[in-house]
Design a protein around this motif. Structure first.
Motif, PDB file in Angstrom:
ATOM      1  N   UNK A 125      40.360  25.961  49.833  1.00 24.60           N
ATOM      2  CA  UNK A 125      41.176  26.214  51.023  1.00 24.60           C
ATOM      3  C   UNK A 125      40.299  26.719  52.161  1.00 24.60           C
ATOM      4  N   UNK A 126      40.580  26.259  53.354  1.00 26.21           N
ATOM      5  CA  UNK A 126      39.821  26.696  54.525  1.00 26.21           C
ATOM      6  C   UNK A 126      40.349  28.055  54.964  1.00 26.21           C
ATOM      7  N   UNK A 127      39.966  29.049  54.210  1.00 27.28           N
ATOM      8  CA  UNK A 127      40.412  30.423  54.472  1.00 27.28           C
ATOM      9  C   UNK A 127      39.207  31.270  54.840  1.00 27.28           C
ATOM     10  N   UNK A 128      39.472  32.526  55.082  1.00 31.45           N
ATOM     11  CA  UNK A 128      38.371  33.448  55.349  1.00 31.45           C
ATOM     12  C   UNK A 128      37.459  33.513  54.129  1.00 31.45           C
ATOM     13  N   UNK A 129      36.196  33.778  54.384  1.00 29.75           N
ATOM     14  CA  UNK A 129      35.192  33.806  53.325  1.00 29.75           C
ATOM     15  C   UNK A 129      35.590  34.779  52.212  1.00 29.75           C
ATOM     16  N   UNK A 130      36.146  35.919  52.561  1.00 31.70           N
ATOM     17  CA  UNK A 130      36.528  36.911  51.553  1.00 31.70           C
ATOM     18  C   UNK A 130      37.573  36.360  50.576  1.00 31.70           C
ATOM     19  N   UNK A 131      38.414  35.438  51.035  1.00 32.61           N
ATOM     20  CA  UNK A 131      39.465  34.876  50.178  1.00 32.61           C
ATOM     21  C   UNK A 131      38.946  33.761  49.281  1.00 32.61           C
ATOM     22  N   UNK A 132      37.792  33.222  49.585  1.00 32.41           N
ATOM     23  CA  UNK A 132      37.261  32.090  48.836  1.00 32.41           C
ATOM     24  C   UNK A 132      36.660  32.521  47.494  1.00 32.41           C
ATOM     25  N   UNK A 133      36.236  33.779  47.359  1.00 36.91           N
ATOM     26  CA  UNK A 133      35.530  34.215  46.157  1.00 36.91           C
ATOM     27  C   UNK A 133      36.359  34.072  44.887  1.00 36.91           C
ATOM     28  N   UNK A 134      37.649  34.279  44.959  1.00 39.51           N
ATOM     29  CA  UNK A 134      38.466  34.105  43.752  1.00 39.51           C
ATOM     30  C   UNK A 134      38.514  32.629  43.344  1.00 39.51           C
ATOM     31  N   UNK A 135      38.497  31.732  44.323  1.00 37.74           N
ATOM     32  CA  UNK A 135      38.453  30.304  44.019  1.00 37.74           C
ATOM     33  C   UNK A 135      37.093  29.924  43.417  1.00 37.74           C
ATOM     34  N   UNK A 136      36.046  30.549  43.920  1.00 37.66           N
ATOM     35  CA  UNK A 136      34.697  30.278  43.405  1.00 37.66           C
ATOM     36  C   UNK A 136      34.594  30.715  41.945  1.00 37.66           C
ATOM     37  N   UNK A 137      35.150  31.856  41.617  1.00 39.23           N
ATOM     38  CA  UNK A 137      35.147  32.323  40.229  1.00 39.23           C
ATOM     39  C   UNK A 137      35.944  31.364  39.338  1.00 39.23           C
ATOM     40  N   UNK A 138      37.118  30.972  39.785  1.00 34.60           N
ATOM     41  CA  UNK A 138      37.934  30.024  39.032  1.00 34.60           C
ATOM     42  C   UNK A 138      37.186  28.705  38.848  1.00 34.60           C
ATOM     43  N   UNK A 139      36.554  28.225  39.912  1.00 32.69           N
ATOM     44  CA  UNK A 139      35.810  26.975  39.826  1.00 32.69           C
ATOM     45  C   UNK A 139      34.663  27.093  38.820  1.00 32.69           C
ATOM     46  N   UNK A 140      33.967  28.204  38.812  1.00 37.93           N
ATOM     47  CA  UNK A 140      32.859  28.403  37.872  1.00 37.93           C
ATOM     48  C   UNK A 140      33.344  28.334  36.425  1.00 37.93           C
ATOM     49  N   UNK A 141      34.491  28.920  36.162  1.00 43.61           N
ATOM     50  CA  UNK A 141      35.073  28.851  34.816  1.00 43.61           C
ATOM     51  C   UNK A 141      35.457  27.415  34.455  1.00 43.61           C
ATOM     52  N   UNK A 142      35.982  26.679  35.418  1.00 45.72           N
ATOM     53  CA  UNK A 142      36.348  25.278  35.186  1.00 45.72           C
ATOM     54  C   UNK A 142      35.114  24.414  34.937  1.00 45.72           C
ATOM     55  N   UNK A 143      34.022  24.704  35.650  1.00 46.27           N
ATOM     56  CA  UNK A 143      32.764  23.975  35.421  1.00 46.27           C
ATOM     57  C   UNK A 143      32.295  24.210  33.995  1.00 46.27           C
ATOM     58  N   UNK A 144      32.316  25.453  33.543  1.00 46.35           N
ATOM     59  CA  UNK A 144      31.885  25.770  32.181  1.00 46.35           C
ATOM     60  C   UNK A 144      32.754  25.034  31.151  1.00 46.35           C
ATOM     61  N   UNK A 145      34.060  25.001  31.381  1.00 44.97           N
ATOM     62  CA  UNK A 145      34.968  24.308  30.465  1.00 44.97           C
ATOM     63  C   UNK A 145      34.663  22.813  30.429  1.00 44.97           C
ATOM     64  N   UNK A 146      34.528  22.189  31.605  1.00 43.59           N
ATOM     65  CA  UNK A 146      34.265  20.748  31.666  1.00 43.59           C
ATOM     66  C   UNK A 146      32.902  20.416  31.056  1.00 43.59           C
ATOM     67  N   UNK A 147      31.901  21.260  31.316  1.00 41.73           N
ATOM     68  CA  UNK A 147      30.566  21.031  30.748  1.00 41.73           C
ATOM     69  C   UNK A 147      30.620  21.085  29.225  1.00 41.73           C
TER      70      UNK A 147
END
Length: 192
Positions: A125-147
């Motif tokens: 989401x094109x939100x403030x940088x502070x709001x993106x970190x929770x998405x980054x953490x979620x994405x990192x977990x999804x990368x680990x799962x897919x890998x």
């Protein structure tokens, strides 16, 4: 559905789609096994995070104004994937399947993977940088799962296709990477 749910489903669908990084992970899972291949996940996560965070924090506005740069990145990705295809094809027949696959190669391949651009420019989401970190953490977990899924798929493939030679597996993966490379290049030049 919450925006996290939508993001997670879209990101997971993208991450599970066959591509150059997933091909390398499957080959490593097939050649070295899942446990020995786990460090490759760090290369993938680091590659995605480098590109995505750079996009979010530094270059998203710049890329919007310079559309040709995205095409140049895709062309670099096509060349890198072609290099990987040739490297896999040219390994000696006696070389283990996962030998040419390192954390560094997975990192570089992921950095050049257009999926990172899609996540950084479209899915997040094109939100403030502070709001993106929770998405980054979620994405990192999804990368680990897919890998992990791709590592297991590679290990499963070899275990259940015992008569296949390592050369056949490498050759098939090499051809798949070459097709991906040609698809990326064709997309850049408007052929595909």
């Amino acid at each position: 559905m919450s925006s996290y749910s939508v993001f997670a489903l879209a990101a997971l669908a993208l991450l599970l789609t066959p591509g150059p990084t997933n091909t390398l992970l499957a080959l490593s899972g097939a050649g070295r096994g899942v446990k020995a291949s786990l460090p490759l996940m760090l290369g993938e996560i680091a590659g995605y995070l480098l590109v995505i965070l750079s996009l979010v924090l530094l270059v998203s506005r710049f890329l919007e104004a310079h559309a040709g740069l995205a095409s140049a990145i895709k062309l670099c990705a096509a060349v890198w994937v072609a290099f990987l295809a040739v490297r896999l094809w040219s390994l000696p027949p006696s070389a283990p399947i996962g030998e040419a696959i390192s954390v560094r190669r997975v990192f570089v391949t992921t950095c050049l993977n257009p999926k990172a651009l899609i996540v950084g420019l479209v899915l997040l989401p094109q939100a403030r940088v502070a709001e993106v970190w929770s998405y980054i953490l979620l994405f990192s977990l999804l990368v680990a799962f897919a890998a992990l899924a791709w590592l297991c798929a590679g290990a499963f493939l070899i275990r259940h296709a015992g008569q296949s030679s390592p050369r056949l597996v490498r050759g098939t993966a090499s051809c798949f990477l070459l097709v991906l490379s040609l698809g990326l290049a064709g997309n850049v030049f408007g052929i595909l």
